[in-house]
Scaffold this motif. Structure first.
Motif, PDB file in Angstrom:
ATOM      1  N   TYR A  43      -2.984  -3.587   4.166  1.00 44.68           N
ATOM      2  CA  TYR A  43      -1.887  -2.658   3.916  1.00 44.68           C
ATOM      3  C   TYR A  43      -1.718  -1.655   5.052  1.00 44.68           C
ATOM      4  O   TYR A  43      -0.613  -1.176   5.310  1.00 44.68           O
ATOM      5  CB  TYR A  43      -2.043  -1.997   2.548  1.00 44.68           C
ATOM      6  CG  TYR A  43      -1.731  -3.004   1.454  1.00 44.68           C
ATOM      7  CD1 TYR A  43      -0.420  -3.371   1.189  1.00 44.68           C
ATOM      8  CD2 TYR A  43      -2.739  -3.638   0.744  1.00 44.68           C
ATOM      9  CE1 TYR A  43      -0.119  -4.323   0.233  1.00 44.68           C
ATOM     10  CE2 TYR A  43      -2.454  -4.587  -0.215  1.00 44.68           C
ATOM     11  CZ  TYR A  43      -1.136  -4.925  -0.472  1.00 44.68           C
ATOM     12  OH  TYR A  43      -0.839  -5.880  -1.417  1.00 44.68           O
ATOM     13  N   ALA A  47       1.836  -1.230   7.098  1.00 48.57           N
ATOM     14  CA  ALA A  47       2.468   0.058   7.418  1.00 48.57           C
ATOM     15  C   ALA A  47       2.708   0.196   8.917  1.00 48.57           C
ATOM     16  O   ALA A  47       3.802   0.599   9.348  1.00 48.57           O
ATOM     17  CB  ALA A  47       1.595   1.206   6.912  1.00 48.57           C
ATOM     18  N   ARG A  48       1.704  -0.157   9.709  1.00 49.17           N
ATOM     19  CA  ARG A  48       1.825  -0.050  11.172  1.00 49.17           C
ATOM     20  C   ARG A  48       2.912  -0.968  11.710  1.00 49.17           C
ATOM     21  O   ARG A  48       3.733  -0.562  12.544  1.00 49.17           O
ATOM     22  CB  ARG A  48       0.488  -0.382  11.807  1.00 49.17           C
ATOM     23  CG  ARG A  48       0.512  -0.375  13.309  1.00 49.17           C
ATOM     24  CD  ARG A  48      -0.852  -0.681  13.874  1.00 49.17           C
ATOM     25  NE  ARG A  48      -0.736  -1.073  15.262  1.00 49.17           N
ATOM     26  CZ  ARG A  48      -1.661  -1.724  15.917  1.00 49.17           C
ATOM     27  NH1 ARG A  48      -2.773  -2.068  15.325  1.00 49.17           N
ATOM     28  NH2 ARG A  48      -1.480  -2.048  17.171  1.00 49.17           N
ATOM     29  N   GLN A  51       6.375   0.222  10.841  1.00 49.43           N
ATOM     30  CA  GLN A  51       6.735   1.355  11.690  1.00 49.43           C
ATOM     31  C   GLN A  51       7.137   0.878  13.087  1.00 49.43           C
ATOM     32  O   GLN A  51       8.078   1.395  13.676  1.00 49.43           O
ATOM     33  CB  GLN A  51       5.571   2.336  11.777  1.00 49.43           C
ATOM     34  CG  GLN A  51       5.885   3.564  12.602  1.00 49.43           C
ATOM     35  CD  GLN A  51       4.715   4.538  12.627  1.00 49.43           C
ATOM     36  OE1 GLN A  51       3.660   4.307  12.040  1.00 49.43           O
ATOM     37  NE2 GLN A  51       4.901   5.639  13.322  1.00 49.43           N
TER      38      GLN A  51
END
Length: 105
Positions: A43, A47-48, A51
């Motif tokens: 997870y 997220a990275r 982004q």
């Protein structure tokens, strides 16, 4: 740009859209069991990569989020694949010149 094995396999498995919970198993399968990923790592990468626009959320149904690699992520994956192939070819050339194939690549 070199990318880590984890990110390479992460982007590789997301060529096919899948939910976050399946990514861990797919990475392990795609790496032949050499990479295992915990939930936190998975997870965190989601997220990275969201982004950095390497993956995108394609749909969410009943709290199940489906992700897939973006064009930018595909390009990064292709660049890394090309880099690895070039390195393998250079290694084969070098070994052929000095070791007469004593090491198989």
């Amino acid at each position: 740009m070199d990318i880590s094995r984890s990110i390479f396999h992460f982007l590789l498995v997301l060529l096919k859209p899948m939910p976050g919970y399946q990514i861990k198993q797919a990475v392990e399968s795609a790496s032949g069991g050499e990479l295992t990923m915990g939930a936190g790592s998975c997870y965190g990468l989601i997220a990275r990569c969201l982004q950095e626009k390497l993956i995108e959320l394609v749909e969410e149904v009943d709290r199940k989020k489906m992700y897939r690699v973006t064009r930018k992520g595909r390009d990064m994956l292709q660049d890394e694949s090309d880099r690895m192939q070039k390195q393998l070819n250079k290694t084969k050339d070098y070994l052929g010149e000095i070791y007469d194939q004593s090491i198989k690549v």
